[in-house]
Design a protein around this motif. Structure first.
Motif, PDB file in Angstrom:
ATOM      1  N   ARG A 127      48.258 -19.941  45.750  1.00 41.90           N
ATOM      2  CA  ARG A 127      47.205 -20.906  45.484  1.00 41.90           C
ATOM      3  C   ARG A 127      47.112 -21.916  46.634  1.00 41.90           C
ATOM      4  O   ARG A 127      46.028 -22.256  47.102  1.00 41.90           O
ATOM      5  N   GLN A 128      48.269 -22.369  47.087  1.00 39.66           N
ATOM      6  CA  GLN A 128      48.281 -23.390  48.129  1.00 39.66           C
ATOM      7  C   GLN A 128      47.707 -22.857  49.434  1.00 39.66           C
ATOM      8  O   GLN A 128      46.893 -23.514  50.080  1.00 39.66           O
ATOM      9  N   LEU A 129      48.139 -21.659  49.803  1.00 38.61           N
ATOM     10  CA  LEU A 129      47.617 -21.070  51.038  1.00 38.61           C
ATOM     11  C   LEU A 129      46.108 -20.844  50.912  1.00 38.61           C
ATOM     12  O   LEU A 129      45.350 -21.028  51.859  1.00 38.61           O
ATOM     13  N   ASP A 130      45.716 -20.491  49.700  1.00 37.65           N
ATOM     14  CA  ASP A 130      44.312 -20.257  49.424  1.00 37.65           C
ATOM     15  C   ASP A 130      43.491 -21.533  49.599  1.00 37.65           C
ATOM     16  O   ASP A 130      42.370 -21.509  50.118  1.00 37.65           O
ATOM     17  N   ILE A 131      44.051 -22.640  49.148  1.00 38.78           N
ATOM     18  CA  ILE A 131      43.328 -23.908  49.293  1.00 38.78           C
ATOM     19  C   ILE A 131      43.190 -24.274  50.763  1.00 38.78           C
ATOM     20  O   ILE A 131      42.117 -24.669  51.222  1.00 38.78           O
ATOM     21  N   VAL A 132      44.273 -24.119  51.522  1.00 41.12           N
ATOM     22  CA  VAL A 132      44.196 -24.406  52.958  1.00 41.12           C
ATOM     23  C   VAL A 132      43.102 -23.544  53.592  1.00 41.12           C
ATOM     24  O   VAL A 132      42.263 -24.020  54.365  1.00 41.12           O
ATOM     25  N   SER A 133      43.107 -22.284  53.211  1.00 40.55           N
ATOM     26  CA  SER A 133      42.110 -21.356  53.736  1.00 40.55           C
ATOM     27  C   SER A 133      40.692 -21.823  53.385  1.00 40.55           C
ATOM     28  O   SER A 133      39.786 -21.811  54.220  1.00 40.55           O
ATOM     29  N   LYS A 134      40.510 -22.257  52.149  1.00 42.71           N
ATOM     30  CA  LYS A 134      39.180 -22.699  51.711  1.00 42.71           C
ATOM     31  C   LYS A 134      38.746 -23.986  52.417  1.00 42.71           C
ATOM     32  O   LYS A 134      37.576 -24.162  52.734  1.00 42.71           O
ATOM     33  N   ILE A 135      39.704 -24.876  52.645  1.00 41.54           N
ATOM     34  CA  ILE A 135      39.367 -26.113  53.355  1.00 41.54           C
ATOM     35  C   ILE A 135      38.862 -25.762  54.760  1.00 41.54           C
ATOM     36  O   ILE A 135      37.834 -26.256  55.216  1.00 41.54           O
ATOM     37  N   ILE A 136      39.597 -24.875  55.415  1.00 37.66           N
ATOM     38  CA  ILE A 136      39.201 -24.497  56.772  1.00 37.66           C
ATOM     39  C   ILE A 136      37.839 -23.795  56.753  1.00 37.66           C
ATOM     40  O   ILE A 136      36.963 -24.069  57.565  1.00 37.66           O
ATOM     41  N   LYS A 137      37.667 -22.936  55.776  1.00 36.32           N
ATOM     42  CA  LYS A 137      36.397 -22.208  55.671  1.00 36.32           C
ATOM     43  C   LYS A 137      35.216 -23.161  55.487  1.00 36.32           C
ATOM     44  O   LYS A 137      34.171 -23.014  56.102  1.00 36.32           O
ATOM     45  N   ARG A 138      35.425 -24.136  54.618  1.00 34.92           N
ATOM     46  CA  ARG A 138      34.389 -25.118  54.339  1.00 34.92           C
ATOM     47  C   ARG A 138      34.090 -25.991  55.548  1.00 34.92           C
ATOM     48  O   ARG A 138      32.963 -26.374  55.811  1.00 34.92           O
ATOM     49  N   LYS A 139      35.139 -26.343  56.245  1.00 36.07           N
ATOM     50  CA  LYS A 139      35.007 -27.355  57.285  1.00 36.07           C
ATOM     51  C   LYS A 139      34.597 -26.746  58.623  1.00 36.07           C
ATOM     52  O   LYS A 139      33.909 -27.378  59.410  1.00 36.07           O
ATOM     53  N   ASP A 140      35.053 -25.556  58.885  1.00 38.94           N
ATOM     54  CA  ASP A 140      34.911 -25.022  60.240  1.00 38.94           C
ATOM     55  C   ASP A 140      34.724 -23.503  60.161  1.00 38.94           C
ATOM     56  O   ASP A 140      35.669 -22.737  60.336  1.00 38.94           O
ATOM     57  N   SER A 141      33.509 -23.094  59.907  1.00 34.14           N
ATOM     58  CA  SER A 141      33.305 -21.659  59.690  1.00 34.14           C
ATOM     59  C   SER A 141      33.508 -20.847  60.976  1.00 34.14           C
ATOM     60  O   SER A 141      33.852 -19.684  60.927  1.00 34.14           O
ATOM     61  N   HIS A 142      33.327 -21.503  62.103  1.00 39.96           N
ATOM     62  CA  HIS A 142      33.574 -20.819  63.367  1.00 39.96           C
ATOM     63  C   HIS A 142      35.056 -20.433  63.476  1.00 39.96           C
ATOM     64  O   HIS A 142      35.416 -19.285  63.737  1.00 39.96           O
ATOM     65  N   LEU A 143      35.900 -21.424  63.245  1.00 42.72           N
ATOM     66  CA  LEU A 143      37.342 -21.170  63.269  1.00 42.72           C
ATOM     67  C   LEU A 143      37.703 -20.131  62.207  1.00 42.72           C
ATOM     68  O   LEU A 143      38.487 -19.208  62.449  1.00 42.72           O
ATOM     69  N   TYR A 144      37.106 -20.265  61.041  1.00 40.65           N
ATOM     70  CA  TYR A 144      37.424 -19.350  59.953  1.00 40.65           C
ATOM     71  C   TYR A 144      37.069 -17.910  60.319  1.00 40.65           C
ATOM     72  O   TYR A 144      37.835 -16.983  60.059  1.00 40.65           O
ATOM     73  N   ARG A 145      35.929 -17.757  60.958  1.00 38.26           N
ATOM     74  CA  ARG A 145      35.544 -16.396  61.371  1.00 38.26           C
ATOM     75  C   ARG A 145      36.531 -15.822  62.379  1.00 38.26           C
ATOM     76  O   ARG A 145      36.867 -14.651  62.350  1.00 38.26           O
ATOM     77  N   HIS A 146      36.998 -16.696  63.256  1.00 39.19           N
ATOM     78  CA  HIS A 146      38.005 -16.253  64.228  1.00 39.19           C
ATOM     79  C   HIS A 146      39.274 -15.793  63.494  1.00 39.19           C
ATOM     80  O   HIS A 146      39.844 -14.744  63.801  1.00 39.19           O
ATOM     81  N   LEU A 147      39.668 -16.558  62.504  1.00 35.83           N
ATOM     82  CA  LEU A 147      40.853 -16.178  61.716  1.00 35.83           C
ATOM     83  C   LEU A 147      40.623 -14.843  61.012  1.00 35.83           C
ATOM     84  O   LEU A 147      41.514 -13.995  60.965  1.00 35.83           O
ATOM     85  N   GLU A 148      39.442 -14.672  60.495  1.00 30.95           N
ATOM     86  CA  GLU A 148      39.133 -13.399  59.832  1.00 30.95           C
ATOM     87  C   GLU A 148      39.267 -12.231  60.803  1.00 30.95           C
ATOM     88  O   GLU A 148      39.794 -11.177  60.475  1.00 30.95           O
ATOM     89  N   LYS A 149      38.789 -12.471  61.996  1.00 32.75           N
ATOM     90  CA  LYS A 149      38.851 -11.429  63.017  1.00 32.75           C
ATOM     91  C   LYS A 149      40.305 -11.027  63.291  1.00 32.75           C
ATOM     92  O   LYS A 149      40.612  -9.871  63.555  1.00 32.75           O
ATOM     93  N   LEU A 150      41.182 -12.006  63.220  1.00 36.24           N
ATOM     94  CA  LEU A 150      42.612 -11.746  63.472  1.00 36.24           C
ATOM     95  C   LEU A 150      43.353 -11.373  62.199  1.00 36.24           C
ATOM     96  O   LEU A 150      44.579 -11.295  62.187  1.00 36.24           O
ATOM     97  N   GLN A 151      42.627 -11.206  61.127  1.00 31.44           N
ATOM     98  CA  GLN A 151      43.226 -10.942  59.805  1.00 31.44           C
ATOM     99  C   GLN A 151      44.222 -12.022  59.427  1.00 31.44           C
ATOM    100  O   GLN A 151      45.289 -11.753  58.888  1.00 31.44           O
ATOM    101  N   ALA A 152      43.883 -13.246  59.763  1.00 36.29           N
ATOM    102  CA  ALA A 152      44.791 -14.354  59.498  1.00 36.29           C
ATOM    103  C   ALA A 152      44.147 -15.377  58.579  1.00 36.29           C
ATOM    104  O   ALA A 152      44.627 -16.495  58.448  1.00 36.29           O
ATOM    105  N   GLU A 153      43.055 -14.996  57.916  1.00 41.61           N
ATOM    106  CA  GLU A 153      42.352 -15.973  57.086  1.00 41.61           C
ATOM    107  C   GLU A 153      43.126 -16.340  55.819  1.00 41.61           C
ATOM    108  O   GLU A 153      42.789 -17.297  55.143  1.00 41.61           O
ATOM    109  N   ASP A 154      44.186 -15.581  55.544  1.00 42.79           N
ATOM    110  CA  ASP A 154      45.026 -15.964  54.402  1.00 42.79           C
ATOM    111  C   ASP A 154      45.890 -17.184  54.741  1.00 42.79           C
ATOM    112  O   ASP A 154      46.603 -17.700  53.890  1.00 42.79           O
TER     113      ASP A 154
END
Lengths: 551, 206
Positions: free
Chosen positions: A405-432
């Motif tokens: 849950r905690q990692l998920d919240i961090v992930s959601k905060i980043i997704k909400r705040k910075d979708s560019h960064l989030y997409r980069h994380l997704e690309k690296l399979q690190a969005e978890d």
């Protein structure tokens, strides 16, 4: 449109964290203009983070209590005393206390008094009298848990009792005997202590039960009893020798030493490990006892400058404490660290019994160490730890729900705040956000210095205390600008630490490994107030959207 | 020869808490020892450049938490491993007994394509303790277990004294490299498919 669907589905699955505060409003907002919001967030992020650093103080609507201009001093002893009515009650239900702590932390001299309030050991609206009662009950409960721990330890060592001849008892691993004064067996504690105990008034064997002994006593009463009229101090009471319960149980404990077959008294559990819940992954109390000791002797000495009284503990007392908890392999340590390790063992073991669902998990000693450095009485430190763990325990749950849950919240905060960064994380399979695992589990303890950690935790505890006390968003926003209190301030701070490195991550890092490396080596590079400032901003902008999608 | 060269070799170190995983890694990479390493939370890694037959590789060594509570989180770390090092403390029977669990757990979590032949290396650490007097797991017993699991290479080390650590990691790197080459047959630009059963012969049997 994506975010709209996303939020709907999550809301249906799960109730909100802290009531439905603002949930409906945000749901509507998200539904009507989801993509615009997301785009706006994205576009602003880069500029925004720069702005935070340079113009944090003048950002109008986003001023946080931690921005440079607004930063308050820590709660001082004078202020602390002035918060109480004559009967020792906090004047306004603790709102002022929490506000103050949240914006500046607590003066080191009064931490031991303030923390039990922040951690819910005492209600914010309790009177001094009520606190004295609670403190006594708590102390007895802690002592009961410790007795139980000793029973288990004795039982464990008891199976090797056949080595015992004429009073020479060997340790479990039989590698060292009592004759080795450095590490006598735990069973000998009582008798060993008796021979040493001219200075001890307490009948119990544990460190904290000897508040009156030697060096520590004077210093500690000076520190913790700054103002006896307003505080929950009762140092006279802390001398547990009046406790008849402890005295009563002692003969039975001693009898058992002489006769391992003695049935324990009713208030002690049968000394069979198997009465403890058997855990799915095969951990049991014996495992915990072993790992607790392992971690205790390798706790670092960072606390020493902050706790001079404990650092100056005598060689003799340190060894006695080590014996009392059956610590081994500590001969390479200084007395102060032996003492610290022994206290860690005593409290962590008691906690494992108190909360067998969690037991002991590595990382918990990191969380306890600052608490025992500040609070010199074991039983008080224990209950503060229990208060701390009320929220932190989820990190250690075996079913992984908490950490996920905690990692998920961090992930959601980043997704909400910075979708560019989030997409980069997704690309690296690190969005978890697995790379912030350690920060989440030990609440930044490994990345921040001792003092920084304590500051961050105090602010976080104040938020959590506000939520517990039902100090709602409206009351809070009047005193605190815009950000509502959140149970998850730490997660926002963690997300902030990642967002601060967005440029590096996006431009330079092409694997999760590299990000993990970056996160694991943040130690010494973080400014805790700057981090809180960014975290505050995140709470303001994404809090309601994130929280409605959990629980 | 495969046309695509591997440069990164991923190694995972597993074993009970306190057997010396972090110490082994630090002794190998940094030539340093401290008895004050705090418990590893989650995982961390160090890298070291190694040369093997004129080729340069980066050995990425992952140090993991000994109290593995969060089984499924292990997946994130184990994924893509080229070799797995199982460490126990020669002074602790329990840590030896648990090797089997660690091995099985790894095979489940990492699910390598060829579990039968996935390269493991076993290390019995802390042989320096008490001049060897507190030792409870004999070398014979350890070797017998290794033999029963498909001739896993076995080393006895002291991370504290730096005994045998270099040799052990030499073997680990060699096996990781072989494992890597094995995987390469699945790469589209690879031609060589003929070496499928040579890989388990472990050049560093000891």
């Amino acid at each position: 449109m994506f975010s709209s669907t996303y939020f709907n589905s999550n809301i249906n699955d799960s109730p909100t964290i802290s009531g439905s505060r603002g949930g409906g409003f945000w749901l509507m907002a998200v539904e009507t203009a989801p993509s615009n919001t997301a785009v706006a967030f994205t576009a602003l992020v880069g500029l925004f983070l720069v702005a935070i650093v340079f113009y944090g103080a003048s950002r109008g609507r986003l001023k946080s209590p931690w921005s440079r201009r607004k930063r308050k001093h820590a709660l001082s002893p004078q202020q602390w005393r002035s918060l109480f009515t004559p009967d020792g009650r906090l004047r306004d239900g603790g709102v002022k206390l929490l506000k103050k702590v949240r914006s500046g932390g607590v003066d080191p001299g009064i931490r031991a008094e303030v923390w039990p309030f922040l951690l819910g050991v005492y209600d914010l609206d309790s009177s001094k009298e009520e606190r004295i009662t609670i403190r006594t009950l708590n102390r007895k409960e802690y002592e009961r848990l410790r007795r139980q721990c000793r029973q288990y330890l004795k039982h464990r060592n008891g199976s090797f009792r056949s080595n015992e001849i004429g009073g020479v008892k060997c340790k479990e691993d039989s590698s060292s005997c009592v004759l080795d004064s450095g590490s006598p067996s735990s069973e000998d504690v009582v008798s060993a202590r008796e021979s040493l105990s001219s200075e001890d008034r307490s009948p119990d064997v544990e460190c904290s039960d000897e508040p009156s002994s030697t060096i520590l006593d004077d210093d500690i009463s000076r520190v913790s009893n700054g103002d006896a009229s307003t505080l929950n101090t009762d140092s006279s009471d802390s001398d547990s020798s009046e406790d008849p319960e402890v005295i009563q149980t002692f003969p039975s404990a001693e009898k058992e030493i002489n006769d391992p077959n003695t049935t324990p008294k009713e208030d002690s559990p049968p000394p069979h490990i198997k009465v403890l819940p058997k855990l799915p992954n095969d951990e049991d109390f014996t495992t915990w006892q072993r790992i607790i000791r392992l971690d205790a002797v390798r706790a670092n000495s960072e606390w020493i400058p902050y706790s001079p009284a404990q650092a100056a503990v005598s060689d003799c007392r340190a060894s006695r404490c080590a014996e009392a908890v059956g610590l081994k392999d500590y001969n390479h340590l200084e007395p102060s660290r032996i003492f610290h390790a022994s206290r860690l063992v005593a409290i962590l073991e008691a906690y494992a019994l108190y909360d067998p669902e969690i037991g002991y998990c590595q990382g918990m000693s990191d969380l306890l160490s600052p608490i025992i450095s500040v609070i010199s009485e074991d039983h008080e430190a224990f209950w503060c730890f229990v208060g701390f763990m009320r929220k932190a325990r989820h990190n250690f749950r075996l079913d992984e729900v908490g950490i996920r849950r905690q990692l998920d919240i961090v992930s959601k905060i980043i997704k909400r705040k910075d979708s560019h960064l989030y997409r980069h994380l997704e690309k690296l399979q690190a969005e978890d956000c697995f790379f912030v695992y350690r920060m989440v589990v030990v609440l930044f303890r490994r990345e921040l210095t001792f003092e920084q950690t304590i500051c961050l935790w105090e602010v976080m505890w104040a938020d959590q205390a506000a939520i517990r006390a039902g100090i709602g968003k409206s009351a809070w926003s009047r005193i605190r600008q815009r950000a509502p209190p959140t149970d998850d301030l730490l997660l926002y701070a963690i997300a902030a630490s990642v967002l601060q490195r967005r440029k590096l991550i996006i431009e330079k890092y092409s694997s999760m490994d590299e990000i993990l490396r970056e996160c694991n080596s943040m130690a010494g590079q973080l400014d805790v107030w700057k981090l809180l400032d960014v975290a505050h901003d995140l709470v303001v902008t994404v809090h309601d959207k994130i929280e409605t999608s959990f629980r | 020869m495969p046309s695509r060269r591997r440069t990164l070799l991923k190694v995972i170190i597993l074993g009970d808490s306190g057997v010396g995983k972090t110490s082994l890694m630090n002794q190998y990479v940094n030539k340093k020892f401290s008895n004050q390493y705090k418990a590893t939370i989650g995982a961390d890694f160090l890298t070291k450049e190694v040369q093997f037959e004129d080729r340069l590789f980066t050995l990425q060594i992952w140090d993991t938490a000994g109290q593995e509570r969060f089984q499924s989180l292990g997946v994130a770390f184990y994924r893509g491993a080229d070799c797995c090092v199982l460490v126990y403390d020669v002074n602790s029977m329990k840590s030896f007994d648990n090797l089997n669990n660690w091995r099985e757990e790894f095979l489940i979590q990492a699910s390598p394509s060829d579990p039968e032949n996935f390269p493991f290396v076993v290390i019995g650490n802390k042989i320096d303790v008490d001049g060897g007097n507190s030792r409870v797991v004999s070398e014979k017993k350890a070797r017998a277990w290794c033999a029963s699991k498909g001739n896993i290479p076995y080393f006895e080390t002291s991370a504290k004294e730096g005994i045998n650590v270099e040799d052990a990691f030499q073997c680990i790197a060699t096996n990781a490299l072989k494992s890597g080459e094995e995987e390469e047959i699945y790469l589209p630009d690879t031609i060589d498919v003929a070496n499928s059963n040579q890989q388990r012969s472990t050049g560093c049997e000891c």
